[in-house]
Motif scaffolding. Structure first.
Motif, PDB file in Angstrom:
ATOM      1  N   GLY A   1       0.782  -1.117  -0.091  1.00  0.00           N
ATOM      2  CA  GLY A   1       0.099   0.007  -0.097  1.00  0.00           C
ATOM      3  C   GLY A   1       0.729   1.279   0.013  1.00  0.00           C
ATOM      4  N   LEU A   2       1.956   1.041  -0.268  1.00  0.00           N
ATOM      5  CA  LEU A   2       2.897   2.320  -0.241  1.00  0.00           C
ATOM      6  C   LEU A   2       4.142   2.220  -1.065  1.00  0.00           C
ATOM      7  CD1 LEU A   2       5.180   2.353   2.933  1.00  0.00           C
ATOM      8  CD2 LEU A   2       3.697   0.424   2.483  1.00  0.00           C
ATOM      9  N   GLN A   3       4.497   3.155  -1.690  1.00  0.00           N
ATOM     10  CA  GLN A   3       6.007   3.159  -2.331  1.00  0.00           C
ATOM     11  C   GLN A   3       6.956   4.023  -1.656  1.00  0.00           C
ATOM     12  OE1 GLN A   3       5.496   3.029  -6.912  1.00  0.00           O
ATOM     13  NE2 GLN A   3       3.386   2.189  -6.359  1.00  0.00           N
ATOM     14  N   CYS A   4       6.685   5.406  -1.964  1.00  0.00           N
ATOM     15  CA  CYS A   4       7.495   6.400  -1.407  1.00  0.00           C
ATOM     16  C   CYS A   4       7.233   6.538   0.174  1.00  0.00           C
ATOM     17  CB  CYS A   4       7.408   7.698  -2.076  1.00  0.00           C
ATOM     18  SG  CYS A   4       6.336   8.861  -1.805  1.00  0.00           S
ATOM     19  N   GLY A   5       5.934   6.212   0.385  1.00  0.00           N
ATOM     20  CA  GLY A   5       5.697   6.530   1.935  1.00  0.00           C
ATOM     21  C   GLY A   5       5.032   7.764   2.016  1.00  0.00           C
ATOM     22  N   TYR A   6       5.145   8.698   1.399  1.00  0.00           N
ATOM     23  CA  TYR A   6       4.943  10.384   1.576  1.00  0.00           C
ATOM     24  C   TYR A   6       3.385  10.286   2.062  1.00  0.00           C
ATOM     25  CZ  TYR A   6       5.763  15.118   2.353  1.00  0.00           C
ATOM     26  OH  TYR A   6       5.747  16.350   2.658  1.00  0.00           O
ATOM     27  N   CYS A   7       2.506   9.474   1.366  1.00  0.00           N
ATOM     28  CA  CYS A   7       1.082   9.998   1.718  1.00  0.00           C
ATOM     29  C   CYS A   7       0.629   8.993   2.701  1.00  0.00           C
ATOM     30  CB  CYS A   7       0.217   9.757   0.380  1.00  0.00           C
ATOM     31  SG  CYS A   7       0.212   7.893  -0.105  1.00  0.00           S
ATOM     32  N   THR A   8       1.491   7.938   3.191  1.00  0.00           N
ATOM     33  CA  THR A   8       0.789   6.686   3.909  1.00  0.00           C
ATOM     34  C   THR A   8       0.385   7.332   5.319  1.00  0.00           C
ATOM     35  OG1 THR A   8       2.556   5.455   2.785  1.00  0.00           O
ATOM     36  CG2 THR A   8       1.444   4.698   4.711  1.00  0.00           C
TER      37      THR A   8
END
Ligand code: FES
Ligand code: FES
Length: 168
Positions: free
Chosen positions: A94-101
């Motif tokens: 559910g994440l790639q860069c994680g910024y929105c997570t």
């Protein structure tokens, strides 16, 4: 008066113009909450205020006076382990860069509460009956949280797993 943040009390900033986002990040060093657009359009700054989701960039710190704020740093269990939704995000990519997570996770936790109490959304067909947590409902209710990496499918799957594990 103070603001309770992740279980600890902090003084309300003297300057009434300070946003909750700036208080968290710049004054308290709680950088888990992210600054994205700073104008209410991306959801990256979402935190929980008395268990309801709010955009901290559009919330004045003074509005949280005497209330309970929870950020991503305050979601771990008593043993310090990850929240079940954080585990599900990892499992479902559910994440790639994680910024929105962090914003996605805070938003989803409050959204689950909205579903439980039967709040309708734009796509709820039967306004009289209980709201069913369909994929369409989840997508609609999470539409205020953008992910530039395009991890939305994994995010929805992680949320579905959290909702499936909730007591009826
Ligand atoms: S930073 Fe608050 S909505 Fe984008
Ligand atoms: S994981 Fe990169 S913006 Fe969502």
């Amino acid at each position: 008066m103070t603001i309770m943040i992740n279980g600890s009390d902090y003084p309300v900033p003297d300057d009434a113009r300070v946003s909750l986002l700036d208080m968290l990040r710049e004054r308290l060093g709680l950088t888990g909450t992210k600054l994205g657009c700073n104008q209410g359009a991306c959801g990256a700054c979402t935190v929980l205020l008395d268990d309801e989701r709010v955009l901290s960039c559009l919330t004045l710190a003074a509005q949280a006076k005497g209330r309970d704020v929870r950020t991503i740093e305050g979601l771990q269990g008593p043993d310090g382990g990850l929240h079940p939704l954080q585990e599900a995000f990892i499992e479902h990519d559910g994440l790639q860069c994680g910024y929105c997570t962090p914003g996605q996770i805070c938003s989803a936790i409050a959204m689950a509460r909205e579903l439980r109490r039967g709040d309708p959304s734009h796509v709820t067909a039967d306004l009289a009956g209980p709201v069913r947590p369909t994929r369409e409902e989840i997508r609609e209710r999470m539409s205020g949280n953008l992910c530039r990496c395009g991890a939305h499918n994994g995010i929805v799957e992680a949320i579905e797993e959290m909702l499936a594990g909730e007591p009826a």
